[in-house]
Enzyme design. Sequence first.
Site, PDB file in Angstrom:
ATOM      1  N   LYS A 155     104.313 -29.811  83.702  1.00  0.00           N
ATOM      2  CA  LYS A 155     104.259 -30.965  82.807  1.00  0.00           C
ATOM      3  C   LYS A 155     105.257 -32.013  83.294  1.00  0.00           C
ATOM      4  CE  LYS A 155     101.397 -29.720  79.491  1.00  0.00           C
ATOM      5  NZ  LYS A 155     100.191 -30.526  79.234  1.00  0.00           N
ATOM      6  N   LYS A 269      88.675 -29.056  77.651  1.00  0.00           N
ATOM      7  CA  LYS A 269      89.216 -28.192  76.610  1.00  0.00           C
ATOM      8  C   LYS A 269      88.068 -27.913  75.640  1.00  0.00           C
ATOM      9  CE  LYS A 269      94.116 -29.513  76.598  1.00  0.00           C
ATOM     10  NZ  LYS A 269      94.177 -29.502  78.040  1.00  0.00           N
TER      11      LYS A 269
HETATM   12  O1  LIG Z   1      95.116 -24.945  79.969  1.00  0.00           O
HETATM   13  C1  LIG Z   1      96.017 -25.636  80.445  1.00  0.00           C
HETATM   14  O2  LIG Z   1      95.819 -26.432  81.364  1.00  0.00           O
HETATM   15  C2  LIG Z   1      97.400 -25.534  79.856  1.00  0.00           C
HETATM   16  C3  LIG Z   1      97.489 -26.146  78.517  1.00  0.00           C
HETATM   17  C4  LIG Z   1      97.918 -27.575  78.473  1.00  0.00           C
HETATM   18  O3  LIG Z   1      98.468 -28.062  79.438  1.00  0.00           O
HETATM   19  C5  LIG Z   1      97.765 -28.294  77.233  1.00  0.00           C
HETATM   20  C6  LIG Z   1      97.879 -27.589  76.057  1.00  0.00           C
HETATM   21  C7  LIG Z   1      97.789 -28.218  74.838  1.00  0.00           C
HETATM   22  C8  LIG Z   1      97.585 -29.564  74.776  1.00  0.00           C
HETATM   23  C9  LIG Z   1      97.456 -30.303  75.944  1.00  0.00           C
HETATM   24  C10 LIG Z   1      97.510 -29.669  77.171  1.00  0.00           C
HETATM   25  C11 LIG Z   1      97.214 -30.495  78.381  1.00  0.00           C
HETATM   26  O4  LIG Z   1      96.571 -30.043  79.319  1.00  0.00           O
HETATM   27  O5  LIG Z   1      97.536 -31.656  78.382  1.00  0.00           O
HETATM   28 MG   LIG Z   2      96.427 -32.183  80.230  1.00  0.00          MG
END
Ligand SMILES: O=C(O)CCC(=O)c1ccccc1C(=O)O
Ligand SMILES: [Mg+2]
Length: 363
Positions: A155, A269
Amino acid sequence: MRLGFAYRRYRLRFRAPVRTAHGVWTEREGVWVRLCDEAGHAGYGEAAPIPWFGTETIGQTEAVARAIGPKLDANDEESLADAAVEAPCLVNALRSAWHGLQEESRRTTGHASAATQADDPTEFRSVAALLPAGRAALGVITEKAEAGFRVFKWKVGVANVGDELVLLDDVCAALPDGAKLRLDANGAWDRRQAERWLERCAERPIEFVEQPCLAAAAEAPAQRRKIEDTLRGLAEDYPTPIALDESLVVDGDVARWLAEGWRGVFVLKPALLAAPWTAVAKLAAAKASVVFSSALETIVGARAALHLAFTWPGERKALGFGVWPLFAESRCDGPTAAPFLRWSDVKRLDPARAWAALEEKAS
Ligand SMILES: O=C(O)CCC(=O)c1ccccc1C(=O)O
Ligand SMILES: [Mg+2]
């Protein structure tokens, strides 16, 4: 068909706070739903909205769930979805519960559903390890590399660009040979900042940069178009692929970016879309590059999202579900992060057990 409907709003503390460009996240709220038929079969689903992504709020999810009441008339998936149109994440939950119910009823009546590619218990997918933001990533890389992970997600966009770029070299140096790093800025940068990063990424083992820039859902259409042009421009000007994540938060976004010819990565997602299967079918038809990703959902939503990920017919990029154990209440966790996830691990996830565990906790 008259179905019994029940829901539970949950609030679960994370074992450790999750830090993103949007701040610190300490607990997850969502809604679990259960559908029952007259024979006593049950199916489960989860609404796990992320309002800062642009989904409904948890208050909206719950209000729509409450309005449904204890009985629901539904003859098919579509009539079920009509009960929750204002809350896409709840539609997702209802559809998953519906599928779970069908599966359960076929299982107990001995009518096994047709085997799919995903049903092969030896099927597996690689998984990306999620690293904490900032310098804390360094210690975790060593531990995860020893466990066998070779894809990592860091991140960024949490501190200022200069400091994080210095750290980037330390992070890359800590990676095992042949490893790949995904960078997720959660939309924190403007064009200039994204360019500074992408210049640095060009000669490093960066698999992609996820959502470098973002226009919030509330912003004016002209501003949104400008940011989307920036994303397209960055994708053309730099060799490191760009991935869309927050840009894909409403049903229809996937089709729109496909129609515009986006050739970067689609981070999907499944938990956030009302009809993730539809989006996946469109992506598959376009032979798009897709990464299945977690919304930090519980075991209930994880089962459905991972099920979908295992049906993906295209190129197998590491799954983004390297997030568990995640909750202080471990009975709500999905499969513990490991470099590989087997289909048999996913099938073993038991939403009914998790539902009973929360019920027990509440009483
Ligand atoms: O599955 C993944 O890539 C990790 C999870 C993750 O980064 C995430 C989890 C919750 C909300 C936002 C994010 C994101 O990808 O920005
Ligand atoms: Mg992301």
